[in-house]
Design a protein around this motif. Sequence first.
Motif, PDB file in Angstrom:
ATOM      1  N   UNK A  55     -87.366 -11.788  17.969  1.00 20.11           N
ATOM      2  CA  UNK A  55     -86.669 -11.010  18.991  1.00 20.11           C
ATOM      3  C   UNK A  55     -87.412  -9.716  19.310  1.00 20.11           C
ATOM      4  N   UNK A  56     -88.226  -9.220  18.385  1.00 17.48           N
ATOM      5  CA  UNK A  56     -89.030  -8.002  18.583  1.00 17.48           C
ATOM      6  C   UNK A  56     -88.161  -6.776  18.808  1.00 17.48           C
ATOM      7  N   UNK A  57     -87.165  -6.611  17.943  1.00  9.69           N
ATOM      8  CA  UNK A  57     -86.336  -5.412  17.934  1.00  9.69           C
ATOM      9  C   UNK A  57     -86.263  -4.904  16.495  1.00  9.69           C
ATOM     10  N   UNK A  58     -86.379  -3.599  16.320  1.00 12.28           N
ATOM     11  CA  UNK A  58     -86.342  -3.025  14.992  1.00 12.28           C
ATOM     12  C   UNK A  58     -85.002  -2.368  14.707  1.00 12.28           C
ATOM     13  N   UNK A  59     -84.804  -1.948  13.453  1.00  7.45           N
ATOM     14  CA  UNK A  59     -85.707  -2.115  12.315  1.00  7.45           C
ATOM     15  C   UNK A  59     -85.723  -3.563  11.814  1.00  7.45           C
ATOM     16  N   UNK A  60     -86.858  -3.961  11.235  1.00  2.00           N
ATOM     17  CA  UNK A  60     -87.010  -5.345  10.795  1.00  2.00           C
ATOM     18  C   UNK A  60     -87.801  -5.382   9.497  1.00  2.00           C
ATOM     19  N   UNK A  61     -87.367  -6.259   8.600  1.00  2.00           N
ATOM     20  CA  UNK A  61     -88.081  -6.513   7.358  1.00  2.00           C
ATOM     21  C   UNK A  61     -88.603  -7.942   7.387  1.00  2.00           C
ATOM     22  N   UNK A  62     -89.886  -8.117   7.125  1.00  2.00           N
ATOM     23  CA  UNK A  62     -90.497  -9.435   7.021  1.00  2.00           C
ATOM     24  C   UNK A  62     -90.699  -9.764   5.540  1.00  2.00           C
ATOM     25  N   UNK A  63     -90.376 -11.009   5.170  1.00  2.00           N
ATOM     26  CA  UNK A  63     -90.581 -11.475   3.797  1.00  2.00           C
ATOM     27  C   UNK A  63     -91.349 -12.784   3.877  1.00  2.00           C
ATOM     28  N   UNK A  64     -92.542 -12.822   3.262  1.00  2.00           N
ATOM     29  CA  UNK A  64     -93.393 -14.006   3.316  1.00  2.00           C
ATOM     30  C   UNK A  64     -93.835 -14.382   1.914  1.00  2.00           C
ATOM     31  N   UNK A  65     -93.847 -15.674   1.638  1.00  2.00           N
ATOM     32  CA  UNK A  65     -94.323 -16.174   0.358  1.00  2.00           C
ATOM     33  C   UNK A  65     -95.464 -17.137   0.572  1.00  2.00           C
ATOM     34  N   UNK A  66     -96.672 -16.785   0.091  1.00  2.00           N
ATOM     35  CA  UNK A  66     -97.818 -17.681   0.181  1.00  2.00           C
ATOM     36  C   UNK A  66     -98.163 -18.059   1.601  1.00  2.00           C
ATOM     37  N   UNK A  67     -98.217 -19.376   1.869  1.00  2.00           N
ATOM     38  CA  UNK A  67     -98.584 -19.862   3.198  1.00  2.00           C
ATOM     39  C   UNK A  67     -97.518 -19.516   4.228  1.00  2.00           C
ATOM     40  N   UNK A  68     -96.363 -19.018   3.767  1.00  2.00           N
ATOM     41  CA  UNK A  68     -95.324 -18.564   4.689  1.00  2.00           C
ATOM     42  C   UNK A  68     -95.733 -17.364   5.517  1.00  2.00           C
ATOM     43  N   UNK A  69     -96.897 -16.794   5.236  1.00  2.00           N
ATOM     44  CA  UNK A  69     -97.385 -15.682   6.042  1.00  2.00           C
ATOM     45  C   UNK A  69     -97.795 -16.143   7.436  1.00  2.00           C
ATOM     46  N   UNK A  70     -98.041 -17.434   7.634  1.00  2.00           N
ATOM     47  CA  UNK A  70     -98.599 -17.892   8.916  1.00  2.00           C
ATOM     48  C   UNK A  70     -97.719 -17.579  10.120  1.00  2.00           C
ATOM     49  N   UNK A  71     -96.405 -17.862  10.117  1.00  2.00           N
ATOM     50  CA  UNK A  71     -95.617 -17.459  11.288  1.00  2.00           C
ATOM     51  C   UNK A  71     -95.292 -15.979  11.292  1.00  2.00           C
ATOM     52  N   UNK A  72     -95.319 -15.352  10.112  1.00  2.00           N
ATOM     53  CA  UNK A  72     -94.941 -13.946   9.997  1.00  2.00           C
ATOM     54  C   UNK A  72     -96.042 -13.026  10.505  1.00  2.00           C
ATOM     55  N   UNK A  73     -97.311 -13.380  10.295  1.00  2.05           N
ATOM     56  CA  UNK A  73     -98.421 -12.509  10.667  1.00  2.05           C
ATOM     57  C   UNK A  73     -98.387 -12.098  12.135  1.00  2.05           C
ATOM     58  N   UNK A  74     -98.233 -13.023  13.096  1.00  3.16           N
ATOM     59  CA  UNK A  74     -98.157 -12.580  14.499  1.00  3.16           C
ATOM     60  C   UNK A  74     -96.953 -11.678  14.774  1.00  3.16           C
ATOM     61  N   UNK A  75     -95.843 -11.888  14.047  1.00  2.30           N
ATOM     62  CA  UNK A  75     -94.674 -11.024  14.225  1.00  2.30           C
ATOM     63  C   UNK A  75     -94.971  -9.606  13.750  1.00  2.30           C
ATOM     64  N   UNK A  76     -95.676  -9.502  12.614  1.00  4.49           N
ATOM     65  CA  UNK A  76     -96.045  -8.191  12.088  1.00  4.49           C
ATOM     66  C   UNK A  76     -96.928  -7.446  13.081  1.00  4.49           C
ATOM     67  N   UNK A  77     -97.947  -8.126  13.587  1.00 10.07           N
ATOM     68  CA  UNK A  77     -98.875  -7.487  14.514  1.00 10.07           C
ATOM     69  C   UNK A  77     -98.186  -7.108  15.828  1.00 10.07           C
TER      70      UNK A  77
ATOM     71  N   UNK B 195    -103.377 -16.140   1.907  1.00  9.02           N
ATOM     72  CA  UNK B 195    -104.249 -16.020   3.087  1.00  9.02           C
ATOM     73  C   UNK B 195    -103.955 -14.774   3.911  1.00  9.02           C
ATOM     74  N   UNK B 196    -104.987 -14.293   4.587  1.00  9.39           N
ATOM     75  CA  UNK B 196    -104.906 -13.222   5.597  1.00  9.39           C
ATOM     76  C   UNK B 196    -104.533 -11.860   5.026  1.00  9.39           C
ATOM     77  N   UNK B 197    -104.770 -11.642   3.742  1.00  7.32           N
ATOM     78  CA  UNK B 197    -104.555 -10.309   3.193  1.00  7.32           C
ATOM     79  C   UNK B 197    -105.408  -9.275   3.918  1.00  7.32           C
ATOM     80  N   UNK B 198    -106.624  -9.690   4.325  1.00  9.26           N
ATOM     81  CA  UNK B 198    -107.542  -8.752   4.973  1.00  9.26           C
ATOM     82  C   UNK B 198    -107.158  -8.435   6.407  1.00  9.26           C
ATOM     83  N   UNK B 199    -106.178  -9.161   6.978  1.00  8.56           N
ATOM     84  CA  UNK B 199    -105.777  -8.928   8.363  1.00  8.56           C
ATOM     85  C   UNK B 199    -104.477  -8.137   8.485  1.00  8.56           C
ATOM     86  N   UNK B 200    -103.855  -7.834   7.370  1.00 11.48           N
ATOM     87  CA  UNK B 200    -102.582  -7.117   7.411  1.00 11.48           C
ATOM     88  C   UNK B 200    -102.813  -5.615   7.540  1.00 11.48           C
ATOM     89  N   UNK B 201    -102.006  -4.943   8.357  1.00 10.52           N
ATOM     90  CA  UNK B 201    -102.119  -3.481   8.439  1.00 10.52           C
ATOM     91  C   UNK B 201    -101.885  -2.858   7.065  1.00 10.52           C
TER      92      UNK B 201
END
Length: 302
Positions: free
Chosen positions: A127-149, A171-177
């Motif tokens: 929905x792109x409305x804050x405040x928001x908390x993202x919780x990802x486990x392992x490969x679960x980062x894949x849909x979460x990463x674009x939401x974070x960015x 995965x993608x630890x190096x791409x996270x803010x």
Amino acid sequence: MDPFLRGLARFTDGYLRALPLMGRARPGRPGSIPRLAVAERRVVARDVVALRLVGDGPLPAWQPGCHLDLHLDSGLRRQYSLCGDPSDRTGYRIAVRRVGAGSTEVHALRPGDRIAVRGPRNAFPFVAEGPVLFVAGGIGITPILPMVLESRRRGLDWRLVYTGRSTDSMPFLDELPGDRVDVRVGRADGPLRDAHPDGAVYCCGPPSMLAAVRRDFASTRLHFERFAPPPVVDGRPFDLELRRSGVVLRVPADRTALDVLRDLRPNVPHSCRQGFCGTCAVGGVRVCVDRPAGDRLVLEEL
């Protein structure tokens, strides 16, 4: 309930009933499914590869939370979240952890190979409305990463809790803010302590994580995506009738209709077994995880 809310409830109920029909995967001739080429293959974590898929021109637009349906040459169909940049129409990126036959087949793809693809489709909209908390486990980062960015781009109030067994499996630890990200290795305790009471939570990960989050955050603003079906709990047996052939199968209390059906027909088309996309829904019942209201579920086309 006032008239507006009654009307909204009727609309929402009808829309949700229509979703399984809108998203149902239908078999088609191999040549009828668009094929994308593997332009790049990169190992991004232990047993995880990222593939960049390209076409002959600009690809359809997508939003955070979207996934692709991959129709593999073996006949298997698998869903993988898009984890690249939605503004990049020249290619799609997916990341796949090797856990079974379908993912092993995807891992074998190399640059230049072509794969049949449908989508993108969105079963996990952001929905792109804050405040928001993202919780990802392992490969679960894949849909979460674009939401974070996207949250960072919009200047939202956001936090991310990212857990994994080890850093080389994440995965993608190096791409996270660097800011607002809590990386937890080997532990997943208290992921919701930073959740705003009036905010939203988006979660993707293993069943144990989802169960804990759902228990600790009882809110309508909890959004989640599964990578595995929930276990059958307090199930009851029922009959599964294949109307065209007249075959009737008994489904035990601790198994799903899809499991029993695949014992008889191992190659029966199925899509995700994840319980979120509705591709196997029959009369509102998801064959992979649900039980029918009565004592019998009838499949007309099998």
